[in-house]
Design a protein around this motif. Structure first.
Motif, short mmCIF file in Angstrom:
data_model
loop_
_atom_site.label_atom_id
_atom_site.label_comp_id
_atom_site.label_asym_id
_atom_site.label_seq_id
_atom_site.Cartn_x
_atom_site.Cartn_y
_atom_site.Cartn_z
N TYR A 1 -28.89 17.16 33.39
CA TYR A 1 -27.85 17.68 32.53
C TYR A 1 -28.26 17.61 31.07
N SER B 1 -27.68 18.48 41.34
CA SER B 1 -26.46 18.28 40.55
C SER B 1 -26.05 16.82 40.47
N SER C 1 -22.87 18.82 31.32
CA SER C 1 -23.08 20.22 31.71
C SER C 1 -24.51 20.65 31.45
N VAL C 2 -24.90 21.69 32.14
CA VAL C 2 -26.21 22.30 31.95
C VAL C 2 -26.04 23.78 32.24
#
Length: 124
Positions: free
Chosen positions: A111, A105, A95-96
């Motif tokens: 991330y 992405s 996640s980021v």
């Protein structure tokens, strides 16, 4: 600091289904969350991503139509159907806290937080 914990991996036969879960210690709001997978001797490969706020999704071609990424409260899921032996890998949640473009992405360096990974093994 966000801690991610994956669960749900295991050993299945070709054609079976598995659902992976990714739980976060913090909040996922305004984040992009993705599933990557790593095959032996290879870099991590993007599988799917979701933008938390809008629940819109993006998939890599090898999993499109078979895998579904979704979210519910503080968890992100990867439903994997019609599994193939070539899906055998360690699956990581990442996640980021930004809403990445779909191009960005799919790149692991974008991330910030990673889980420890969960093994998925598909026998033929």
């Amino acid at each position: 600091q966000v801690q991610l914990v994956e669960s749900g991996g295991g050993l299945v036969q070709a054609g079976d289904s598995l659902r992976l879960s990714c739980a976060a210690s913090g909040r996922f709001s305004s984040s992009t969350i993705a599933w990557f997978r790593q095959f032996p001797g290879r870099d991590r490969e993007f599988a799917a991503a979701i933008r938390w706020n809008y629940a819109n999704t993006f998939y890599a071609e090898p999993v499109k139509g078979r895998f579904t990424i979704s979210r519910d409260n503080a968890k992100v899921y990867l439903q994997m159907n019609s599994l193939k032996p070539e899906d055998t890998a360690v699956y990581y949640c990442a996640s980021v806290p930004v809403m990445l473009s779909w191009t960005d992405s799919s790149a692991a360096p974008n991330y910030r937080y990673w889980g420890q990974g969960t093994q998925v093994t598909v026998s033929s």
